[in-house]
Enzyme design. Structure first.
Site, mmCIF file in Angstrom:
data_model
loop_
_atom_site.group_PDB
_atom_site.id
_atom_site.type_symbol
_atom_site.label_atom_id
_atom_site.label_comp_id
_atom_site.label_asym_id
_atom_site.label_seq_id
_atom_site.Cartn_x
_atom_site.Cartn_y
_atom_site.Cartn_z
ATOM 1 N N ASP A 155 44.294 36.827 43.192
ATOM 2 C CA ASP A 155 43.536 36.387 44.352
ATOM 3 C C ASP A 155 42.617 37.413 44.552
ATOM 4 O O ASP A 155 42.654 38.371 45.308
ATOM 5 C CB ASP A 155 44.577 36.396 45.541
ATOM 6 C CG ASP A 155 44.010 36.269 46.958
ATOM 7 O OD1 ASP A 155 44.669 36.773 47.888
ATOM 8 O OD2 ASP A 155 42.841 35.873 47.020
ATOM 9 N N SER A 156 41.475 37.418 43.729
ATOM 10 C CA SER A 156 40.541 38.443 43.682
ATOM 11 C C SER A 156 39.271 38.090 44.598
ATOM 12 O O SER A 156 39.040 36.718 45.036
ATOM 13 C CB SER A 156 39.982 38.494 42.169
ATOM 14 O OG SER A 156 39.300 37.467 41.955
HETATM 15 N N1 SAM Z 1 40.929 35.151 49.043
HETATM 16 C C1 SAM Z 1 39.741 36.035 48.790
HETATM 17 C C2 SAM Z 1 38.895 35.339 48.112
HETATM 18 O O1 SAM Z 1 38.908 34.356 47.529
HETATM 19 O O2 SAM Z 1 37.726 35.812 48.014
HETATM 20 C C3 SAM Z 1 40.067 37.389 48.317
HETATM 21 C C4 SAM Z 1 41.156 38.029 49.176
HETATM 22 S S1 SAM Z 1 41.727 39.469 48.627
HETATM 23 C C5 SAM Z 1 41.206 40.434 50.350
HETATM 24 C C6 SAM Z 1 40.826 40.064 47.493
HETATM 25 C C7 SAM Z 1 41.170 41.301 46.875
HETATM 26 O O3 SAM Z 1 40.997 41.672 45.633
HETATM 27 C C8 SAM Z 1 40.606 42.672 47.720
HETATM 28 O O4 SAM Z 1 41.594 43.150 48.695
HETATM 29 C C9 SAM Z 1 40.239 43.601 46.586
HETATM 30 O O5 SAM Z 1 40.357 44.848 47.113
HETATM 31 C C10 SAM Z 1 41.118 43.171 45.516
HETATM 32 N N2 SAM Z 1 40.717 43.706 44.063
HETATM 33 C C11 SAM Z 1 39.419 43.323 43.597
HETATM 34 N N3 SAM Z 1 39.489 44.075 42.339
HETATM 35 C C12 SAM Z 1 40.676 44.285 42.208
HETATM 36 C C13 SAM Z 1 41.370 44.870 40.925
HETATM 37 N N4 SAM Z 1 40.520 45.198 39.752
HETATM 38 N N5 SAM Z 1 42.592 44.979 40.968
HETATM 39 C C14 SAM Z 1 43.453 44.680 42.008
HETATM 40 N N6 SAM Z 1 42.788 44.259 43.333
HETATM 41 C C15 SAM Z 1 41.334 43.990 43.080
#
Ligand code: SAM
Length: 276
Positions: A155-156
């Site tokens: 879910d990135s």
């Molecule tokens: N549902 C949303 C979308 O489809 O765009 C995504 C929601 S969630 C908030 C996405 C999360 O991914 C963020 O909180 C971000 O900090 C996290 N994130 C980005 N890169 C990451 C990584 N390499 N490892 C762990 N989390 C990561």
């Protein structure tokens, strides 16, 4: 004076929402984070100017990234969510009684804290005793993990910054190794209208790692173009082989047995992306 939040989803197209109040903003070590309250979609989490989730339409995305794989897997005891700091996917995973542990792997602690404070209806699941929270890079985590999970859900954020590596073939191969021998993964793979090449590339990367690969779609009003994709990779079970009678009646607003099958029926323009 009226205040509107505009997200440019491409260089020449965007959405705009009338703002009641800006609730919180902070520059974290990874991204700019804002929580705004809008008249049409309620409270919104915005990262680097891009809508991540809104109180009004979050159910579509969080149900659809989680339930097709959790229903298709024979016994999903251990699930990992990569990213997902708002807690919405975790909340949906916990609806499955077979699940014994959900590991949230979120790089940015600020996202978790802001979601707990301003989006409690989305972050509610994070307080469940079955949830383990790791504040670390999901890329590193799956690289260092072997045969631990039944399901991994990615879910990135969009493929920028820390999330770029979450759309690579090496990442998908490392997910494969982090899964048990009947494991499954699902990644959010952006818009079939605005991100066609990324979908083709992600699908190829997952297809090279997994024997079963499926693309499916859902309509998400506040995401770029309003039409969103998910790519499922499976070592064994196929989501379309699920018996209708085996699909549980979950407490959901979007997902149901008809949607489980229908989401995988692709319109021509989307199916063509998989044949490139
Ligand atoms: N549902 C949303 C979308 O489809 O765009 C995504 C929601 S969630 C908030 C996405 C999360 O991914 C963020 O909180 C971000 O900090 C996290 N994130 C980005 N890169 C990451 C990584 N390499 N490892 C762990 N989390 C990561």
């Amino acid at each position: 004076m009226e205040l509107w939040y505009t997200e440019k989803q491409t260089k020449a197209y965007g959405i705009t929402a009338k703002v009641r109040e800006t609730l919180y903003t902070v520059q974290t070590p990874y991204q700019h984070l804002a929580v705004i309250d809008t008249e049409e979609f309620g409270r919104m989490l915005v990262l680097d100017g891009m809508v991540q989730t809104t109180v009004r339409d979050e159910f579509v995305y969080h149900e659809m990234i989680a339930h097709p794989a959790l229903v298709a897997h024979p016994d999903p005891k251990r699930v990992a969510v990569i990213g997902g700091g708002d807690g919405g996917v975790v909340r949906e995973v916990l609806k499955h009684s077979a699940v014994e542990q959900v590991t949230l792997v979120e790089i940015d602690q600020e996202v978790i804290e802001a979601s707990r404070r301003y989006l409690p209806e989305i972050a509610a699941g994070l307080a469940d005793p079955r949830v383990e929270i790791l504040v670390t890079d999901g890329i590193q985590h799956v690289r260092d993990t072997r045969a631990a999970y039944d399901i991994v859900l990615v879910d990135s954020t969009e493929p920028v910054g820390a999330a770029v590596g979450l759309f690579s073939e090496s990442f998908y191969r490392n997910i494969y190794q982090s899964l048990k021998d009947d494991g499954m993964m699902v990644a959010q793979t952006e818009s079939p209208l605005f991100n066609a090449e990324l979908i083709t590339q992600s699908y190829r990367g997952i297809e090279r790692a997994f024997p079963v690969t499926k693309l499916y779609l859902a309509s998400i009003p506040t995401y770029p173009s309003g039409l969103w994709s998910f790519t499922l990779g499976s070592k064994r079970a196929c989501p379309l082989a699920v018996e209708r009678s085996d699909i549980p009646d979950l407490d959901t607003e979007y997902y149901n047995d008809a949607v489980h099958y229908g989401a995988f029926q692709l319109p021509n323009f989307a199916a063509r992306l998989l044949r490139k």
